[in-house]
Design a protein around this motif. Sequence first.
Motif, PDB file in Angstrom:
ATOM      1  N   MET A 123       1.392   4.732  60.194  1.00  0.00           N
ATOM      2  CA  MET A 123       1.202   3.624  61.124  1.00  0.00           C
ATOM      3  C   MET A 123       2.532   3.233  61.766  1.00  0.00           C
ATOM      4  O   MET A 123       2.599   3.003  62.977  1.00  0.00           O
ATOM      5  N   MET A 124       3.590   3.207  60.974  1.00  0.00           N
ATOM      6  CA  MET A 124       4.897   2.835  61.508  1.00  0.00           C
ATOM      7  C   MET A 124       5.428   3.903  62.480  1.00  0.00           C
ATOM      8  O   MET A 124       6.054   3.575  63.489  1.00  0.00           O
ATOM      9  N   ARG A 125       5.145   5.186  62.194  1.00  0.00           N
ATOM     10  CA  ARG A 125       5.558   6.249  63.124  1.00  0.00           C
ATOM     11  C   ARG A 125       4.849   6.102  64.463  1.00  0.00           C
ATOM     12  O   ARG A 125       5.455   6.229  65.526  1.00  0.00           O
ATOM     13  N   GLN A 126       3.553   5.817  64.421  1.00  0.00           N
ATOM     14  CA  GLN A 126       2.798   5.628  65.663  1.00  0.00           C
ATOM     15  C   GLN A 126       3.298   4.411  66.425  1.00  0.00           C
ATOM     16  O   GLN A 126       3.412   4.437  67.655  1.00  0.00           O
ATOM     17  N   LEU A 127       3.611   3.355  65.728  1.00  0.00           N
ATOM     18  CA  LEU A 127       4.127   2.147  66.375  1.00  0.00           C
ATOM     19  C   LEU A 127       5.490   2.417  67.014  1.00  0.00           C
ATOM     20  O   LEU A 127       5.757   1.975  68.134  1.00  0.00           O
ATOM     21  N   SER A 128       6.336   3.176  66.335  1.00  0.00           N
ATOM     22  CA  SER A 128       7.644   3.531  66.896  1.00  0.00           C
ATOM     23  C   SER A 128       7.488   4.381  68.150  1.00  0.00           C
ATOM     24  O   SER A 128       8.223   4.201  69.128  1.00  0.00           O
ATOM     25  N   ALA A 129       6.540   5.309  68.124  1.00  0.00           N
ATOM     26  CA  ALA A 129       6.305   6.159  69.294  1.00  0.00           C
ATOM     27  C   ALA A 129       5.827   5.313  70.471  1.00  0.00           C
ATOM     28  O   ALA A 129       6.240   5.529  71.620  1.00  0.00           O
ATOM     29  N   MET A 130       4.967   4.338  70.198  1.00  0.00           N
ATOM     30  CA  MET A 130       4.492   3.452  71.259  1.00  0.00           C
ATOM     31  C   MET A 130       5.626   2.585  71.797  1.00  0.00           C
ATOM     32  O   MET A 130       5.753   2.388  73.001  1.00  0.00           O
ATOM     33  N   ALA A 131       6.454   2.066  70.896  1.00  0.00           N
ATOM     34  CA  ALA A 131       7.554   1.195  71.312  1.00  0.00           C
ATOM     35  C   ALA A 131       8.567   1.968  72.154  1.00  0.00           C
ATOM     36  O   ALA A 131       9.174   1.405  73.066  1.00  0.00           O
ATOM     37  N   ARG A 133       7.082  -5.687  76.837  1.00  0.00           N
ATOM     38  CA  ARG A 133       6.194  -4.964  75.918  1.00  0.00           C
ATOM     39  C   ARG A 133       6.970  -4.327  74.780  1.00  0.00           C
ATOM     40  O   ARG A 133       6.547  -4.353  73.627  1.00  0.00           O
ATOM     41  N   GLY A 134       8.097  -3.741  75.109  1.00  0.00           N
ATOM     42  CA  GLY A 134       8.930  -3.128  74.072  1.00  0.00           C
ATOM     43  C   GLY A 134       9.425  -4.147  73.071  1.00  0.00           C
ATOM     44  O   GLY A 134       9.448  -3.894  71.866  1.00  0.00           O
ATOM     45  N   GLU A 135       9.828  -5.313  73.576  1.00  0.00           N
ATOM     46  CA  GLU A 135      10.288  -6.379  72.683  1.00  0.00           C
ATOM     47  C   GLU A 135       9.163  -6.861  71.773  1.00  0.00           C
ATOM     48  O   GLU A 135       9.374  -7.095  70.575  1.00  0.00           O
ATOM     49  N   LEU A 136       7.971  -7.002  72.329  1.00  0.00           N
ATOM     50  CA  LEU A 136       6.832  -7.442  71.517  1.00  0.00           C
ATOM     51  C   LEU A 136       6.485  -6.412  70.452  1.00  0.00           C
ATOM     52  O   LEU A 136       6.181  -6.758  69.308  1.00  0.00           O
ATOM     53  N   LEU A 137       6.533  -5.128  70.823  1.00  0.00           N
ATOM     54  CA  LEU A 137       6.251  -4.090  69.840  1.00  0.00           C
ATOM     55  C   LEU A 137       7.300  -4.070  68.730  1.00  0.00           C
ATOM     56  O   LEU A 137       6.985  -3.807  67.574  1.00  0.00           O
ATOM     57  N   GLU A 138       8.537  -4.364  69.059  1.00  0.00           N
ATOM     58  CA  GLU A 138       9.587  -4.452  68.043  1.00  0.00           C
ATOM     59  C   GLU A 138       9.329  -5.626  67.092  1.00  0.00           C
ATOM     60  O   GLU A 138       9.529  -5.520  65.887  1.00  0.00           O
ATOM     61  N   LYS A 139       8.859  -6.747  67.653  1.00  0.00           N
ATOM     62  CA  LYS A 139       8.530  -7.899  66.812  1.00  0.00           C
ATOM     63  C   LYS A 139       7.368  -7.563  65.877  1.00  0.00           C
ATOM     64  O   LYS A 139       7.363  -7.942  64.706  1.00  0.00           O
TER      65      LYS A 139
END
Length: 99
Positions: free
Chosen positions: A15-23, A30-36
């Motif tokens: 899940m964290m790998r997918q979230l990193s790929a999205m970020a 959007r990038g800042e929100l995904l980092e949060k």
Amino acid sequence: MKTFDDGRDEQFEAMMRQLSAMAAKYKGVRGELLEKVKDELLKTKPARGAGKGAAPMSTAPMRVAVQKMLPSCRLCGRGMKLADDGSLVCEKGHVRAAA
């Protein structure tokens, strides 16, 4: 042999790998929100053996909730309420026999 904790850790890492790929795809707000989101998820990372020693969950409240659940109206789909005579009535006035 895999344990429950191993599977949970693998799922969290995927899940964290997918979230990193999205970020990485998004910049700006959007990038800042995904980092949060990533930071918040890291705070909830499952610990090994966290569930051990926990008291078993009681099913009594669940049984009460299921007994209170009423079916929806077959004609309009609205929720039903129990009438004084034991039948079920929706907001529109459709009547249904209680099972």
